[in-house]
Write a protein that holds these residues in place. Structure first.
Motif, PDB file in Angstrom:
ATOM      1  N   UNK A   4      -3.659   9.276 -10.780  1.00  0.00           N
ATOM      2  CA  UNK A   4      -2.439   8.820 -10.143  1.00  0.00           C
ATOM      3  C   UNK A   4      -2.270   7.313 -10.377  1.00  0.00           C
ATOM      4  N   UNK A   5      -1.069   6.817 -10.119  1.00  0.00           N
ATOM      5  CA  UNK A   5      -0.797   5.388 -10.287  1.00  0.00           C
ATOM      6  C   UNK A   5      -1.483   4.592  -9.184  1.00  0.00           C
ATOM      7  N   UNK A   6      -1.625   3.294  -9.422  1.00  0.00           N
ATOM      8  CA  UNK A   6      -2.195   2.406  -8.407  1.00  0.00           C
ATOM      9  C   UNK A   6      -1.382   2.505  -7.120  1.00  0.00           C
ATOM     10  N   UNK A   7      -0.061   2.536  -7.245  1.00  0.00           N
ATOM     11  CA  UNK A   7       0.809   2.556  -6.069  1.00  0.00           C
ATOM     12  C   UNK A   7       0.558   3.799  -5.220  1.00  0.00           C
ATOM     13  N   UNK A   8       0.248   4.909  -5.852  1.00  0.00           N
ATOM     14  CA  UNK A   8      -0.061   6.140  -5.113  1.00  0.00           C
ATOM     15  C   UNK A   8      -1.231   5.905  -4.165  1.00  0.00           C
ATOM     16  N   UNK A   9      -2.310   5.289  -4.687  1.00  0.00           N
ATOM     17  CA  UNK A   9      -3.499   5.044  -3.872  1.00  0.00           C
ATOM     18  C   UNK A   9      -3.242   3.952  -2.832  1.00  0.00           C
ATOM     19  N   UNK A  10      -2.443   2.967  -3.181  1.00  0.00           N
ATOM     20  CA  UNK A  10      -2.076   1.926  -2.219  1.00  0.00           C
ATOM     21  C   UNK A  10      -1.352   2.562  -1.040  1.00  0.00           C
ATOM     22  N   UNK A  11      -0.401   3.445  -1.340  1.00  0.00           N
ATOM     23  CA  UNK A  11       0.339   4.138  -0.278  1.00  0.00           C
ATOM     24  C   UNK A  11      -0.593   4.978   0.584  1.00  0.00           C
ATOM     25  N   UNK A  12      -1.563   5.647  -0.049  1.00  0.00           N
ATOM     26  CA  UNK A  12      -2.535   6.457   0.694  1.00  0.00           C
ATOM     27  C   UNK A  12      -3.316   5.592   1.684  1.00  0.00           C
TER      28      UNK A  12
END
Length: 195
Positions: A4-12
């Motif tokens: 997944x993108x970095x932003x996906x994990x940031x959102x998580x």
């Protein structure tokens, strides 16, 4: 798995799934450590500063606006943490005396390096980068090894684009000068050709 993108994990992480941050650490820990180590030039201290950089990034994640890539934002934190550690240790950095190097000599160094084994070449280049001043080592690493653009480096090191370009040019000349001394046995002084 973690494609997944970095932003996906940031959102998580921002939604309370703190373990998602471990994916970002795993993704960037080697790169952050390399930048920090080339500035600080001490393995133990570099590990500590790299870890501190991730802690700061985690605590500041809600402030990440997404204006720049996450990696650029993270490198900025690591760069500043490294500068703070250098100032705190108050050690004097002695620069090598760098002789003027012509473009032709730079090509000879490149030719001679092609004759070295890949592992040996990587070690020599890494050791040579370690002999550059901290800011120059970081800029060279970010540009050539992390493949960051001048614009991204400007954001990380907080210099103008012209200053970054000048530092890149000067650092490259210094690096070639240092490399020349590392591989001088590989260059024949008679005709200037690789042996």
């Amino acid at each position: 798995m973690n494609h997944q993108s970095d932003q996906y994990y940031i959102n998580q992480v921002l939604e309370g799934q703190v373990n998602a941050f471990s994916v970002l650490v795993e993704r960037y820990q080697g790169l952050v450590y390399t930048v920090v180590y080339r500035m600080i030039k001490n393995k133990e201290q570099a590990e500590e500063v790299a870890q501190d950089s991730f802690i700061k990034a985690y605590k500041s994640l809600s402030n990440y606006r997404g204006d720049a890539k996450f990696s650029t934002w993270l490198y900025t934190i690591a760069y500043r943490k490294s500068l703070d550690a250098i100032k705190a240790s108050k050690r004097m950095i002695t620069s090598e005396l760098i002789e003027e190097v012509s473009e032709g000599e730079m090509e000879l160094v490149g030719d001679a390096l092609n004759y070295l084994q890949v592992k040996e070449r990587k070690k020599i280049i890494s050791d040579s980068i370690m002999r550059l001043p901290e800011d120059e080592a970081a800029i060279i690493t970010l540009y050539y090894f992390e493949e960051k653009s001048v614009k991204e480096i400007v954001e990380i090191v907080n210099l103008t684009a012209d200053n970054v370009k000048i530092k890149l040019y000067r650092s490259r000349k210094k690096l070639y000068s240092i490399l020349k001394h590392h591989i001088s046995p590989e260059i024949s002084s008679k005709n200037g050709r690789a042996i």
